[in-house]
Design an enzyme around this catalytic site. Structure first.
Site, PDB file in Angstrom:
ATOM      1  N   TYR B 448       0.808  -1.225   0.000  1.00 58.48           N
ATOM      2  CA  TYR B 448       0.000   0.000   0.000  1.00 58.48           C
ATOM      3  C   TYR B 448       0.841   1.275   0.000  1.00 58.48           C
ATOM      4  O   TYR B 448       2.056   1.218   0.074  1.00 58.48           O
ATOM      5  CB  TYR B 448      -1.060  -0.010   1.110  1.00 58.48           C
ATOM      6  CG  TYR B 448      -0.645  -0.088   2.560  1.00 58.48           C
ATOM      7  CD1 TYR B 448       0.628   0.196   3.008  1.00 58.48           C
ATOM      8  CD2 TYR B 448      -1.604  -0.447   3.513  1.00 58.48           C
ATOM      9  CE1 TYR B 448       0.934   0.137   4.347  1.00 58.48           C
ATOM     10  CE2 TYR B 448      -1.304  -0.507   4.861  1.00 58.48           C
ATOM     11  CZ  TYR B 448      -0.033  -0.207   5.272  1.00 58.48           C
ATOM     12  OH  TYR B 448       0.262  -0.263   6.597  1.00 58.48           O
ATOM     13  N   GLU B 449       0.172   2.383  -0.147  1.00 58.47           N
ATOM     14  CA  GLU B 449       0.818   3.697  -0.280  1.00 58.47           C
ATOM     15  C   GLU B 449       1.786   3.720  -1.461  1.00 58.47           C
ATOM     16  O   GLU B 449       2.865   4.329  -1.400  1.00 58.47           O
ATOM     17  CB  GLU B 449       1.533   4.026   1.043  1.00 58.47           C
ATOM     18  CG  GLU B 449       1.745   5.502   1.302  1.00 58.47           C
ATOM     19  CD  GLU B 449       0.451   6.301   1.315  1.00 58.47           C
ATOM     20  OE1 GLU B 449      -0.540   5.833   1.916  1.00 58.47           O
ATOM     21  OE2 GLU B 449       0.416   7.381   0.695  1.00 58.47           O
ATOM     22  N   GLY B 450       1.362   3.085  -2.569  1.00 63.98           N
ATOM     23  CA  GLY B 450       2.233   2.925  -3.744  1.00 63.98           C
ATOM     24  C   GLY B 450       3.033   1.650  -3.595  1.00 63.98           C
ATOM     25  O   GLY B 450       3.924   1.581  -2.740  1.00 63.98           O
TER      26      GLY B 450
END
Lengths: 610, 610
Positions: B448-450
């Site tokens: 997550y978060e890229g």
């Protein structure tokens, strides 16, 4: 399914053609079929068996995988429950006789080479890792009894274990005796009738209790009274769940009980049992296998086989994770790939980094399969070649490769299952997708059947010193000699050749260091054991992938129709990718192999964390 | 506990001294305290805060970790339930004001440097990864509003979000829009009163619904009518769970609902919500933040901070896994270590291979902490230094380091959690031991978060080209210049010096290749992005560990009493171990970085698996 989510793509496809190619190019299956023991078998028959086996696992076993993970298993009053679908699959496995495929025809077996049993191991584990533990443990017990039990015991137990009507187990571990088997305390008290009564607790007993088979044949390690301490005082016993009457029918229930099943990270549907023998007080009836105090020797003899089977689990989980990730990557659309038309989302398989993950999984999966089927074929030669010198050399080679097969493949299996999650992005973290299960299931294989650290110790402590290092020396020489083959194989093999030469040089240097330093300072060798094993696996993988690629090129050039062109070309790409991009990890281990133990022991025992 | 099992050792100990040393040696915390913005702070005050924070997380947060994993969370009629203990910990967190520590004093914050908030992030995540998601998302939302909301919005929302009485979220993802945020379709319809009505579904919303805080401030990305397609047509909205009346009291419940929570591999007690906005038909009331169609720009500006926070999760899970494994290894006895007296089992920490695992975890944990606290301190300088040139250079450096902080640390976090399981042997696979939880919890952070693949693309596609490569060039020059320091540091730094020189040379070569080839053939650069990021992380880790070791040596030589001798000596050992044994992995990536994309794209999209 929740709305809008991509479907979980966990359909299993049997990698039959990949296996066939490896059997031909790496295992020399034709040569094995020429051995006297396998006169009745030829590669075409094996092809037919593989087709049928592929159908069986696809249709019968694979569909039970998610159900097993979701439902798991439970125990109540000593009765262990697994999903109903497991029983149906087991019954069909018995009916089809798959467990018998490579067993001794004298006990109902099919007499196929061990390499074919490796196919069975792979495909069952790929289809359903948890379920496959039952058949695998049974085959291990068959192997033990076939090698060490007396004729009467074999006649009573083997035929119905070979058919899998009865299942088998191994009861080694106790709370204080895990890796340290010699610390076990379960007692075996002899009786006048020649039997023993077993008292004690065992833990981590895979498929120790279940209702899938009519009977369960527990193989139990225990100590007889006045036996020597440690590993020299351990004996092996047959402890059947139901005693067997003289006419072969099932009699009294034996005096043991499954107290609980573990709550594990993965393999949810494989019951891992806490067993109590002699729970009622009378003791469980046990029959000594072979001689007293020889149990550890028997276990050690069997271990190479069992460890090869665990190595196959690393391959299996990697294959399954790859299949699922590759399917997802073709379906799932996110972002725009380089060169794709504006305004539409590309399948993520068009992104370079996703392809890197998939090709990494592809290359390692092929490399593991090559190593494992080479190891299995080497065992076939060791057992069945008419020339005793050839047998001995093959046996030594198999012993050398076994810790690599077990540890390298299971470590890589965990890495590949983790990569499979990554390909799925956020969906990989959701259990319903099925990708996470592979990581959970994979994580036990580096631990059991001798932790991978113990494999590495076995490699540097027992296997390297074989014939004063000459067994390893022969392997290195063989890989080096292969350079001459690559030299005339054409430009497309240039980078494979140079990378393999560099990494085998590092392996030779590391080996020399361990041979020179290991005897005087055992901790220095043990300190480097794990990185050495990783280096070894990485190099052997590169060597075998190169052989597979050469064979593929030969078949392509010959216009052979037996294998798909795309698959053969893929093997060449995977070998080059591995050689250029993954193989350099081998040399990167050299510093760790040769650093010695000083820094490891520089910290106080309580100095590693806050 | 079941009989005879080793106890689960999951007691948390705050690594306060390790953090203090890194703040001093790597973050230049004294220099940061000299910045005008932090005139009211000094290192001694920070020491005191760290002590108190360590006590708080040990006593209040850490004991909720296993409970959360076992009980998880659930939803019924839109109400999400988490363990009761979570609410008690949240209330104490609010009462103590920890969330405010580094926030703007104008809204009730403590005005400490961001590096101190990194300590908060680390310790909360180490104590309970799942619970810490609530405070972390809230701090992210505070950051967004503080930077982009108007004064009126700030006055209404910030004070009670800073205190954590109200929590915050980020609503980005939709089923077809994960990594590809531009594909989102949630609608925002303007109303005459200047507000908007939000309609649409969001998935993977962390702490999207719960009862821990009085109100939840959803930050939602949505499209206004006639907005441009893709990322250029996205706007950011505040959507509170309860509307806020003019007097600041809570009013009507807004029109959205949590439909379900995901069944995840880990973070069981962190509710990951499927959200439906406008479920009743009227639409959820939303307030535009900043300007229309600027939502993605706002998100991107915030992302560096959020990504640093996710990187800290990799450190945190590694620290916790190490603490547990180190405790187990001292307690558990198996086998006889080299040199141990016959007839007794040694603690497994006395075996070389177990020490290899623990020291690997120790060294990587230190390396991650150094990188993350350097990155955090660089952000402090970028935001607060009076000299704009210094600010700019720091800002660029922070941007360069951020993808490494996020991706390298979270990948290593997964590896270390897996190693922590391995130290436990069979017990590591049993959930009650607690080691497996760390791997399950760790596995989301690379996603997550890229995803880490996107971090790598960000690194080679956006960060390397900054100032035509000079930002990266400056860093490489700085690491190279450090060689002169090592040259006069004495024999014990010799192997650190040579290994660092070799690996930074490889990093320079890889960088040059990417700069030369990436512009013309973007896929060639993207193909090498992930191995380049790994190489980069590995080198920066080695550089910073060497600096930490030098500082430790200086303190030891000075006889300084501030830190324990054993800990300081351990930093030197860890730096040398890392340089000799782990750092060579950097050069091993060179082939992969410079191979180009041809082999990756040589297979057909459906050619990766059977």
């Amino acid at each position: 399914m929740r709305r809008g989510y991509p479907a979980a793509m966990s359909d299993f496809r049997s990698p039959t053609d990949d296996i066939r190619l490896v059997l031909r190019e790496i295992s020399d299956i034709e040569g094995i079929c020429d051995l006297p023991a396998f006169e009745h078998v030829d590669p075409d028959t094996i092809d037919g068996v593989l087709d049928e086996l592929g159908r069986f696992v696809s249709e019968v076993v694979a569909p039970t995988n998610r159900i097993g993970d979701e439902q798991g298993c439970s125990v109540a009053d000593g009765v262990v429950t697994v999903p109903d679908e497991f029983k149906k699959a087991w019954d069909q496995y018995v009916a089809a006789g798959w467990g018998a495929i490579s067993q001794d025809p004298d006990y109902g077996g099919g007499g196929f080479p061990g390499a074919v049993q490796t196919v069975l191991t792979e495909l069952l584990a790929t289809a359903n890792r948890a379920w496959s533990m039952g058949p695998m443990l049974t085959l291990g017990a068959v192997d033990a009894l076939h090698t060490f039990a007396d004729e009467g015991q074999k006649e009573v137990f083997l035929p119905r274990m070979v058919s899998a009507e009865w299942s088998g187990t191994m009861n080694l571990t106790e709370p204080q005796a895990g890796s340290d088997v010699g610390a076990l305390t379960t007692k075996a008290v002899p009786r006048d009738d020649g039997t023993y009564r077993i008292f004690g607790s065992k833990i981590f007993i895979t498929f120790g209790e279940h209702e899938l088979a009519e009977n369960i044949i527990q193989l139990v390690l225990a100590r007889t009274p006045d036996s020597p301490p440690g590993t020299k005082g351990i004996s092996l016993f047959i402890v059947p769940k139901f005693l067997v009457d003289d006419d072969g029918s099932l009699g009294e229930r034996n005096d043991y009980m499954c107290l609980s099943v573990e709550h594990k990270l993965g393999l949810h549907a494989s019951p891992t049992c806490v067993m109590s023998y002699g729970e009622s007080g009378d003791g469980a009836v046990g029959y000594l296998v072979g001689e007293e105090n020889q149990g550890m020797r028997y276990m050690f003899k069997m271990m190479n086989n069992a460890r090869l089977g665990v190595g196959v689990e690393g391959l299996a989980v990697s294959e399954r994770a790859l299949q699922q990730a590759a399917a997802f990557a073709q379906e799932r659309r996110q972002g725009r790939a380089v060169g794709a038309p504006a305004g539409e989302q590309s399948p993520i398989v068009d992104h370079a980094d996703v392809r890197r993950m998939l090709l990494t999984m592809r290359a390692y999966t092929d490399a593991m399969r090559c190593l494992l089927y080479l190891n299995a074929a080497t065992v076939d030669v060791a057992r069945h070649h008419p020339d005793p010198d050839v047998c001995l050399a093959a046996s030594e080679r198999a012993e050398l490769l076994t810790p690599i097969s077990k540890a390298w493949c299971t470590d890589i299996g965990v890495e590949m299952a983790s990569l499979g999650i990554q390909v799925h992005g956020g969906y990989g973290y959701i259990e319903e997708t099925g990708a996470a299960q592979h990581l959970r299931d994979a994580r036990i294989s580096p631990i059991y059947e001798g932790t991978n650290g113990i494999q590495a110790m076995d490699l540097v402590g027992r296997k390297l010193p074989m014939r004063a290092g000459a067994v390893m020396g022969d392997l290195i020489a063989e890989i080096r000699a292969f350079d001459a083959v690559l030299a005339v194989a054409g430009d497309e093999f240039d980078s494979i050749r140079s990378n393999l030469a560099d990494s085998v040089a590092a392996l030779a240097e590391a080996t020399q260091w361990l041979m020179a330093n290991g005897l005087d300072n055992p901790n220095d060798a043990l300190a480097g054991a794990t990185p050495y094993l990783r280096m070894f696996g990485q190099v052997v993988g590169g060597w075998l992938l190169a052989r597979l690629a050469l064979g593929s090129r030969r078949r392509l050039d010959a216009g052979e129709a037996h294998f798909e062109t795309g698959m053969l070309e893929g093997k060449i790409v995977a070998a080059r990718f591995y050689a250029e991009q993954l193989l350099p990890i081998a040399r990167a281990q050299l510093g760790a192999v040769t650093a010695g133990a000083d820094d490891l022991f520089a910290l106080a025992a309580d100095g590693f964390s806050a």
